[in-house]
Scaffold this motif. Structure first.
Motif, short mmCIF file in Angstrom:
data_model
loop_
_atom_site.label_atom_id
_atom_site.label_comp_id
_atom_site.label_asym_id
_atom_site.label_seq_id
_atom_site.Cartn_x
_atom_site.Cartn_y
_atom_site.Cartn_z
N MET A 38 -5.46 6.33 -8.71
CA MET A 38 -5.49 4.93 -8.28
C MET A 38 -6.86 4.27 -8.32
SD MET A 38 -2.41 4.13 -7.87
CE MET A 38 -2.52 2.53 -7.08
N ASN A 39 -7.91 5.07 -8.40
CA ASN A 39 -9.24 4.47 -8.46
C ASN A 39 -9.38 3.66 -9.74
OD1 ASN A 39 -11.92 3.89 -7.72
ND2 ASN A 39 -12.68 5.63 -8.90
N GLY A 40 -9.73 2.38 -9.62
CA GLY A 40 -9.91 1.54 -10.79
C GLY A 40 -8.61 0.95 -11.32
N LYS A 41 -7.49 1.19 -10.62
CA LYS A 41 -6.22 0.62 -11.06
C LYS A 41 -5.98 -0.74 -10.41
CE LYS A 41 -4.45 3.89 -13.67
NZ LYS A 41 -5.61 4.78 -13.69
N MET A 42 -4.99 -1.43 -10.91
CA MET A 42 -4.65 -2.75 -10.37
C MET A 42 -3.63 -2.62 -9.25
SD MET A 42 -6.23 -5.13 -12.00
CE MET A 42 -5.61 -6.61 -12.74
N VAL B 136 2.90 9.72 2.85
CA VAL B 136 1.83 8.96 3.51
C VAL B 136 2.00 9.06 5.01
CG1 VAL B 136 0.92 6.64 3.89
CG2 VAL B 136 1.53 7.37 1.58
N LYS B 137 1.03 9.70 5.65
CA LYS B 137 1.14 9.95 7.09
C LYS B 137 0.67 8.78 7.94
CE LYS B 137 2.79 14.08 7.27
NZ LYS B 137 4.21 14.16 7.70
N ASN B 138 -0.22 7.98 7.39
CA ASN B 138 -0.82 6.91 8.18
C ASN B 138 -1.46 5.88 7.27
OD1 ASN B 138 -1.32 5.88 10.68
ND2 ASN B 138 -2.54 7.63 11.36
N ILE B 139 -1.34 4.63 7.65
CA ILE B 139 -2.04 3.57 6.94
C ILE B 139 -2.76 2.69 7.96
CG2 ILE B 139 -1.84 1.54 5.46
CD1 ILE B 139 0.74 2.63 4.38
N TYR B 140 -4.02 2.40 7.70
CA TYR B 140 -4.71 1.38 8.48
C TYR B 140 -5.14 0.31 7.50
CZ TYR B 140 -5.38 4.82 12.28
OH TYR B 140 -5.21 5.75 13.28
N MET B 141 -4.74 -0.93 7.77
CA MET B 141 -5.20 -2.03 6.93
C MET B 141 -5.47 -3.22 7.85
SD MET B 141 -3.59 -3.65 3.46
CE MET B 141 -2.26 -4.53 4.26
N ILE C 254 0.85 -1.19 0.00
CA ILE C 254 0.00 0.00 0.00
C ILE C 254 0.89 1.25 0.00
CG2 ILE C 254 -1.74 1.30 1.29
CD1 ILE C 254 -2.89 -1.23 0.18
N HIS C 255 1.88 1.24 0.86
CA HIS C 255 2.76 2.40 0.97
C HIS C 255 3.42 2.69 -0.37
CE1 HIS C 255 5.94 5.08 2.33
NE2 HIS C 255 5.17 5.28 3.37
N GLU C 256 3.95 1.64 -0.99
CA GLU C 256 4.62 1.78 -2.29
C GLU C 256 3.70 2.36 -3.34
OE1 GLU C 256 7.07 -1.87 -3.09
OE2 GLU C 256 6.32 -1.40 -5.11
N ALA C 257 2.47 1.85 -3.37
CA ALA C 257 1.54 2.28 -4.41
C ALA C 257 1.07 3.72 -4.21
CB ALA C 257 0.33 1.35 -4.45
N PHE C 258 1.02 4.16 -2.97
CA PHE C 258 0.43 5.47 -2.70
C PHE C 258 1.44 6.56 -2.35
CE2 PHE C 258 -4.08 4.93 -3.16
CZ PHE C 258 -4.22 3.55 -3.18
N VAL D 84 -5.72 5.41 4.03
CA VAL D 84 -4.42 6.06 3.85
C VAL D 84 -4.60 7.55 4.07
CG1 VAL D 84 -2.69 6.69 2.12
CG2 VAL D 84 -3.50 4.33 2.27
N GLU D 85 -3.69 8.15 4.81
CA GLU D 85 -3.81 9.57 5.13
C GLU D 85 -2.67 10.38 4.54
OE1 GLU D 85 -4.01 10.40 9.31
OE2 GLU D 85 -3.91 12.56 9.03
N TYR D 86 -3.01 11.50 3.92
CA TYR D 86 -2.04 12.48 3.45
C TYR D 86 -2.26 13.78 4.22
CZ TYR D 86 -1.59 9.50 -0.73
OH TYR D 86 -1.39 8.46 -1.59
#
Lengths: 148, 140
Positions: free
Chosen positions: B117-121, B82-87, B72-76, B102-104
């Motif tokens: 990224m919407n609709g991407k793989m 990227v300030k925060n990720i919750y998964m 996720i980090h790599e993609a975004f 994901v927080e910016y």
């Protein structure tokens, strides 16, 4: 109103520190309300409210549907008692469930119940819903500690 | 919280299939809030996505069950810091449940991430990306 949607979960008990409970509620407009109450050390209720997007609501519906909780019934689940109470109320796909149960402490308690399969679905769905809500509430409201 | 579900059902003549003890077992704890109000960040805002306490949060769905936070980090990361990720994981299976937050810090970065990224793989699955939070506005 087949597209109507509502979800509410409550878990709590009454004891030395008052009516301690956790409750959250989503409505179909995306309004998420969260409350956590305890009088431990004279603490007061924490409440939060935020509107989530329709994507979030859609994902919540998916989580509920995947669990198949709507096929279950709480007839044979242990009833709320002095130890505690859980309530799960969901309106989805033309169904309206309103289940009650005592607090569940472990998978063993689930396994030894009169409806282990149904109760297990409830047990894990509740955990997944809590994760979902805690992440949303934390992401929106929680200030991150300063990293050194 | 809302106790008016029943009135709405009967008023509209809708007969939802009802199950569960909770319909019959009306709790004596109904007034558990003692009049407390629900705290919001900004109750007077105009419609649209809304800022969270320290940034802007996006919501990603259809995440591969074997995804790692690193993926996720790599993609975004290309859209901003990227300030925060919750998964979260599924509590029963241990696989990724399927969503991530994901927080910016900055609106522009979050909007760019959504647009791109919407609709991407991602890991061979098509992800959906949208805002997580919005300003209150009754949806019609």
């Amino acid at each position: 109103m087949a597209d109507d949607f509502y979800l509410r979960y409550y878990v709590g008990h009454k004891g030395k520190f008052g009516h301690e409970f956790l409750e959250f509620e989503f409505n179909k407009d995306g309004r998420l309300r969260y409350a956590n109450n305890s009088n431990y050390k004279n603490d007061e209720i924490i409440t939060r409210e935020v509107y989530v997007s329709q994507s979030v609501i859609a994902e919540l519906k998916r989580i509920v549907e995947d669990s198949e909780i709507l096929r279950e019934d709480d007839n044979n689940w242990p009833a709320p008692d002095r130890v505690g109470r859980q309530e799960l109320e969901i309106v989805l796909g033309g169904q309206h469930i309103s289940f009650t149960c005592t607090k569940l402490g472990s998978v063993l308690q689930v396994q030894n119940s009169k409806d282990p399969d149904g109760l297990r679905i409830f047990y894990y769905l509740v955990q997944n819903l809590k994760c979902f809500v805690f992440s949303l509430i934390s992401a929106h409201f929680k200030i991150q500690p300063i990293q050194k | 919280m809302a106790d008016d579900m029943d009135h709405d059902d009967r008023a509209q003549g809708v007969d939802k299939r009802r199950k569960g003890r909770g319909h019959r077992d009306t709790t004596e704890w109904a007034d558990r809030y003692g009049g407390a109000r629900f705290k919001e960040l900004d109750p007077n805002a105009k419609p649209g996505p809304t800022a969270s306490v320290e940034g802007w949060v996006i919501f990603i769905t259809n995440v591969n069950e074997e995804a790692q936070e690193e993926d996720i980090h790599e993609a975004f990361a290309e859209f901003g810091d990227v300030k925060n990720i919750y998964m979260n994981l599924d509590r029963q299976t241990g696989f990724v449940k399927g969503y991530a937050l994901v927080e910016y810090k900055v609106y522009k970065e979050a909007q760019a991430a959504i647009n791109e990224m919407n609709g991407k793989m991602l890991l061979e699955q098509t992800i959906q990306v949208d805002w997580a939070f919005r300003k209150p506005q009754r949806r019609r």
